[in-house]
Scaffold this motif. Structure first.
Motif, mmCIF file in Angstrom:
data_model
loop_
_atom_site.group_PDB
_atom_site.id
_atom_site.type_symbol
_atom_site.label_atom_id
_atom_site.label_comp_id
_atom_site.label_asym_id
_atom_site.label_seq_id
_atom_site.Cartn_x
_atom_site.Cartn_y
_atom_site.Cartn_z
ATOM 1 N N THR A 162 -21.930 -16.091 -16.228
ATOM 2 C CA THR A 162 -20.625 -16.479 -15.683
ATOM 3 C C THR A 162 -20.694 -16.611 -14.166
ATOM 4 N N ASN A 163 -19.593 -17.077 -13.594
ATOM 5 C CA ASN A 163 -19.479 -17.203 -12.140
ATOM 6 C C ASN A 163 -19.609 -15.863 -11.441
ATOM 7 N N GLU A 164 -19.320 -14.776 -12.141
ATOM 8 C CA GLU A 164 -19.422 -13.426 -11.567
ATOM 9 C C GLU A 164 -20.815 -12.819 -11.770
ATOM 10 N N TYR A 165 -21.742 -13.616 -12.297
ATOM 11 C CA TYR A 165 -23.131 -13.206 -12.526
ATOM 12 C C TYR A 165 -23.269 -12.053 -13.518
ATOM 13 N N GLY A 169 -22.822 -25.764 -6.596
ATOM 14 C CA GLY A 169 -23.241 -25.841 -5.201
ATOM 15 C C GLY A 169 -22.578 -24.801 -4.332
ATOM 16 N N THR A 170 -21.319 -24.576 -4.538
ATOM 17 C CA THR A 170 -20.584 -23.588 -3.754
ATOM 18 C C THR A 170 -21.125 -22.196 -4.015
ATOM 19 N N VAL A 171 -21.350 -21.882 -5.273
ATOM 20 C CA VAL A 171 -21.842 -20.555 -5.637
ATOM 21 C C VAL A 171 -23.232 -20.329 -5.060
ATOM 22 N N SER A 172 -24.105 -21.323 -5.181
ATOM 23 C CA SER A 172 -25.470 -21.159 -4.689
ATOM 24 C C SER A 172 -25.483 -21.001 -3.173
ATOM 25 N N THR A 216 -23.122 -34.530 -17.884
ATOM 26 C CA THR A 216 -24.107 -33.577 -18.388
ATOM 27 C C THR A 216 -24.159 -32.396 -17.444
ATOM 28 N N ARG A 217 -24.116 -31.210 -17.990
ATOM 29 C CA ARG A 217 -24.194 -29.985 -17.205
ATOM 30 C C ARG A 217 -25.176 -29.036 -17.887
ATOM 31 N N GLN A 245 -21.740 -23.390 -14.371
ATOM 32 C CA GLN A 245 -22.265 -24.704 -14.724
ATOM 33 C C GLN A 245 -23.079 -25.270 -13.580
ATOM 34 N N PHE A 246 -24.190 -25.879 -13.953
ATOM 35 C CA PHE A 246 -25.076 -26.511 -12.980
ATOM 36 C C PHE A 246 -25.132 -27.998 -13.261
ATOM 37 N N ARG A 247 -25.077 -28.796 -12.224
ATOM 38 C CA ARG A 247 -25.207 -30.239 -12.377
ATOM 39 C C ARG A 247 -26.680 -30.634 -12.420
#
Length: 76
Positions: A18-21, A67-70, A5-6, A32-34
Motif C-alpha cells: 500500500t501507499n503506507e508501505y 512518482g510522488t511517493v518515490s 497499464t499499471r 501503483q507504478f506506471r
C-alpha cells in the motif's frame, strides 16, 4: 477515459503493498507504478514479493501516481 497499464507489488499470499508501505488484501489501496522497472526496483526492498501487471481505467492516462511517493522516500 483510457485503459492504462499499471504495476503493483504483491507478497507470497496475494496481499498488495500500500501507499503506507505495508501489505493489505485491499487491492484498491495498492501502491501503483506506471513504470515496470520502478516497481521491480521497489520490490527489491521486500524479499519474496512479485510485481504484478494490471489494467484500469483512468481519466488521466499519463498520471504518475508512484512518482510522488518515490520522490518523498528518496528525500528521507
Amino acid at each position: 477515459m483510457a485503459m492504462v497499464t499499471r504495476y503493483r507489488i504483491e507478497d507470497e499470499v496475494g496481499r498488495v503493498l500500500t501507499n503506507e508501505y505495508f501489505f493489505s488484501y485491499e487491492v484498491d489501496d495498492a501502491l501503483q507504478f506506471r513504470c515496470e522497472d520502478e516497481a521491480y526496483e521497489e520490490a527489491r526492498s521486500f524479499p519474496g514479493t512479485t510485481v504484478e501487471r494490471f489494467e484500469r481505467y483512468s481519466t488521466f492516462p499519463d498520471f504518475f501516481l508512484s512518482g510522488t511517493v518515490s520522490s518523498e522516500r528518496s528525500a528521507a
